[in-house]
Scaffold this motif. Sequence first.
Motif, PDB file in Angstrom:
ATOM      1  N   ILE A 173      -4.727  11.843 -51.116  1.00  0.00           N
ATOM      2  CA  ILE A 173      -5.811  10.869 -50.927  1.00  0.00           C
ATOM      3  C   ILE A 173      -6.589  10.692 -52.224  1.00  0.00           C
ATOM      4  CG2 ILE A 173      -8.029  10.485 -49.766  1.00  0.00           C
ATOM      5  CD1 ILE A 173      -6.786  11.844 -47.291  1.00  0.00           C
ATOM      6  N   ASP A 174      -6.892  11.830 -52.890  1.00  0.00           N
ATOM      7  CA  ASP A 174      -7.639  11.767 -54.149  1.00  0.00           C
ATOM      8  C   ASP A 174      -6.858  10.989 -55.198  1.00  0.00           C
ATOM      9  OD1 ASP A 174      -9.632  13.230 -52.996  1.00  0.00           O
ATOM     10  OD2 ASP A 174      -9.052  15.137 -53.912  1.00  0.00           O
ATOM     11  N   THR A 175      -5.529  11.222 -55.254  1.00  0.00           N
ATOM     12  CA  THR A 175      -4.697  10.507 -56.223  1.00  0.00           C
ATOM     13  C   THR A 175      -4.685   9.019 -55.927  1.00  0.00           C
ATOM     14  OG1 THR A 175      -3.289  12.448 -56.560  1.00  0.00           O
ATOM     15  CG2 THR A 175      -2.374  10.311 -57.177  1.00  0.00           C
ATOM     16  N   ASP A 176      -4.514   8.673 -54.640  1.00  0.00           N
ATOM     17  CA  ASP A 176      -4.519   7.254 -54.256  1.00  0.00           C
ATOM     18  C   ASP A 176      -5.856   6.615 -54.581  1.00  0.00           C
ATOM     19  OD1 ASP A 176      -1.967   7.543 -53.331  1.00  0.00           O
ATOM     20  OD2 ASP A 176      -2.525   7.740 -51.218  1.00  0.00           O
ATOM     21  N   LEU A 177      -6.944   7.362 -54.320  1.00  0.00           N
ATOM     22  CA  LEU A 177      -8.269   6.831 -54.601  1.00  0.00           C
ATOM     23  C   LEU A 177      -8.455   6.607 -56.099  1.00  0.00           C
ATOM     24  CD1 LEU A 177     -11.083   6.027 -53.656  1.00  0.00           C
ATOM     25  CD2 LEU A 177     -11.752   8.435 -53.765  1.00  0.00           C
ATOM     26  N   GLN A 178      -7.981   7.557 -56.897  1.00  0.00           N
ATOM     27  CA  GLN A 178      -8.096   7.417 -58.344  1.00  0.00           C
ATOM     28  C   GLN A 178      -7.329   6.188 -58.829  1.00  0.00           C
ATOM     29  OE1 GLN A 178      -6.754  11.139 -59.936  1.00  0.00           O
ATOM     30  NE2 GLN A 178      -8.569  12.267 -59.252  1.00  0.00           N
ATOM     31  N   GLU A 179      -6.157   5.960 -58.236  1.00  0.00           N
ATOM     32  CA  GLU A 179      -5.367   4.798 -58.633  1.00  0.00           C
ATOM     33  C   GLU A 179      -6.078   3.497 -58.276  1.00  0.00           C
ATOM     34  OE1 GLU A 179      -1.592   5.305 -56.836  1.00  0.00           O
ATOM     35  OE2 GLU A 179      -0.951   6.895 -58.210  1.00  0.00           O
ATOM     36  N   VAL A 180      -6.680   3.476 -57.089  1.00  0.00           N
ATOM     37  CA  VAL A 180      -7.421   2.279 -56.668  1.00  0.00           C
ATOM     38  C   VAL A 180      -8.601   2.031 -57.605  1.00  0.00           C
ATOM     39  CG1 VAL A 180      -8.906   1.330 -54.867  1.00  0.00           C
ATOM     40  CG2 VAL A 180      -6.738   2.412 -54.248  1.00  0.00           C
ATOM     41  N   ARG A 184      -9.343  -1.133 -60.138  1.00  0.00           N
ATOM     42  CA  ARG A 184     -10.595  -1.897 -60.081  1.00  0.00           C
ATOM     43  C   ARG A 184     -11.302  -1.907 -61.435  1.00  0.00           C
ATOM     44  NH1 ARG A 184     -13.320   0.098 -54.329  1.00  0.00           N
ATOM     45  NH2 ARG A 184     -11.808  -0.910 -52.941  1.00  0.00           N
ATOM     46  N   MET A 185     -11.281  -0.748 -62.089  1.00  0.00           N
ATOM     47  CA  MET A 185     -11.942  -0.653 -63.387  1.00  0.00           C
ATOM     48  C   MET A 185     -11.261  -1.567 -64.399  1.00  0.00           C
ATOM     49  SD  MET A 185     -12.212   2.593 -65.954  1.00  0.00           S
ATOM     50  CE  MET A 185     -10.510   2.288 -66.459  1.00  0.00           C
ATOM     51  N   LEU A 186      -9.927  -1.531 -64.423  1.00  0.00           N
ATOM     52  CA  LEU A 186      -9.187  -2.356 -65.380  1.00  0.00           C
ATOM     53  C   LEU A 186      -9.427  -3.843 -65.122  1.00  0.00           C
ATOM     54  CD1 LEU A 186      -5.816  -0.380 -65.475  1.00  0.00           C
ATOM     55  CD2 LEU A 186      -7.561  -0.481 -67.278  1.00  0.00           C
ATOM     56  N   LYS A 187      -9.458  -4.193 -63.835  1.00  0.00           N
ATOM     57  CA  LYS A 187      -9.699  -5.599 -63.498  1.00  0.00           C
ATOM     58  C   LYS A 187     -11.114  -6.024 -63.882  1.00  0.00           C
ATOM     59  CE  LYS A 187      -9.487  -8.857 -59.624  1.00  0.00           C
ATOM     60  NZ  LYS A 187      -9.191  -9.012 -58.170  1.00  0.00           N
ATOM     61  N   LYS A 188     -12.082  -5.136 -63.637  1.00  0.00           N
ATOM     62  CA  LYS A 188     -13.479  -5.467 -63.901  1.00  0.00           C
ATOM     63  C   LYS A 188     -13.744  -5.653 -65.392  1.00  0.00           C
ATOM     64  CE  LYS A 188     -18.203  -3.827 -63.094  1.00  0.00           C
ATOM     65  NZ  LYS A 188     -19.044  -2.787 -62.434  1.00  0.00           N
ATOM     66  N   TYR A 189     -13.121  -4.787 -66.215  1.00  0.00           N
ATOM     67  CA  TYR A 189     -13.427  -4.808 -67.653  1.00  0.00           C
ATOM     68  C   TYR A 189     -12.288  -5.379 -68.501  1.00  0.00           C
ATOM     69  CZ  TYR A 189     -17.205  -1.737 -66.171  1.00  0.00           C
ATOM     70  OH  TYR A 189     -18.311  -1.216 -65.556  1.00  0.00           O
ATOM     71  N   GLN A 190     -11.361  -6.061 -67.849  1.00  0.00           N
ATOM     72  CA  GLN A 190     -10.198  -6.564 -68.587  1.00  0.00           C
ATOM     73  C   GLN A 190     -10.597  -7.517 -69.717  1.00  0.00           C
ATOM     74  OE1 GLN A 190      -7.220  -8.416 -66.144  1.00  0.00           O
ATOM     75  NE2 GLN A 190      -5.718  -8.541 -67.791  1.00  0.00           N
ATOM     76  N   TYR A 191     -11.630  -8.294 -69.509  1.00  0.00           N
ATOM     77  CA  TYR A 191     -12.053  -9.264 -70.527  1.00  0.00           C
ATOM     78  C   TYR A 191     -12.506  -8.572 -71.805  1.00  0.00           C
ATOM     79  CZ  TYR A 191     -16.977  -8.243 -69.429  1.00  0.00           C
ATOM     80  OH  TYR A 191     -18.190  -7.621 -69.261  1.00  0.00           O
ATOM     81  N   ILE A 192     -12.972  -7.323 -71.675  1.00  0.00           N
ATOM     82  CA  ILE A 192     -13.352  -6.563 -72.871  1.00  0.00           C
ATOM     83  C   ILE A 192     -12.158  -5.755 -73.382  1.00  0.00           C
ATOM     84  CG2 ILE A 192     -14.897  -4.819 -73.829  1.00  0.00           C
ATOM     85  CD1 ILE A 192     -16.869  -5.460 -71.611  1.00  0.00           C
ATOM     86  N   LEU A 193     -11.460  -5.084 -72.470  1.00  0.00           N
ATOM     87  CA  LEU A 193     -10.345  -4.221 -72.863  1.00  0.00           C
ATOM     88  C   LEU A 193      -9.257  -4.995 -73.588  1.00  0.00           C
ATOM     89  CD1 LEU A 193     -10.013  -2.087 -69.589  1.00  0.00           C
ATOM     90  CD2 LEU A 193     -11.146  -1.436 -71.726  1.00  0.00           C
TER      91      LEU A 193
END
Length: 270
Positions: A173-180, A184-193
Amino acid sequence: MTSKLEALFESLSIKVHEQTGLNLFKEIPLSEIRSMSSDVDNEDSLRVRITDACNIFDRINKKNIDQYLSVSSKGSKTTFINLMKHICKNDHVLISQEIEKPLGMIFLLRGYLVHRRNSNIKKGLDYFQLSLPLSDFQGIWNKVIAILCQLLELADNAIQRARNDIKLKQDEIDTDLQEVLARRMLKKYQYILDGNKSKPIILQLISSGHLSDTELATQFNLDVLKLRELLLDLVPHIISIKHRDMESTELKIDDHVVPILKNHYFGIDS
């Protein structure tokens, strides 16, 4: 053998408490356990020893366990088996065949010795490889105590497996949560990354581990205020900052984010 039995009951009690918050016994029935080291040289002493063995299970904290399980069971032995099956959901067959059955045979033998109950006694005699009239009373007791130790070890191991299964599921569950969260993080900050100006700076930070904003500004021929503006939204979720001096701040990609970014940029996990 007595010390082994005591250790097995203690270990089982601890594991049950850790899994359920319940006390298996109101207190460990030490007097019954320790009586099992007494000599068995006739039917009367065999009757006492087997009665003590069964009485250990009769000392189970039946009322509280039944309330916990929301089941009103007939007899403490059944309460114990119900609790085991509740905790060890993947081991019901083992519990029925390797714990419930031999324990039932010990109780059946007690019923015969104490009350001369002949109902199903043939099953018990066949199980222990005995015949009537009983003889070699110490040998019979040795069989009973060995089977008791074995079923307690199996119960202890089953609860440990259940604990391991819970931990494994939690890790999954922790691994799945980390992946989710990573997605989300990559999608949120993709414009900067992936921005033309910010991406090379982030890659340099990943490579270097940590750098001051003034060093980065110089490397990329940027005004330090402009660099700070470019990276501002990544603080503190991706980049952590630490005061260095009056003119500069140390920047560092958070350790837990580094493998996510490496996978994002390079397709590797570390």
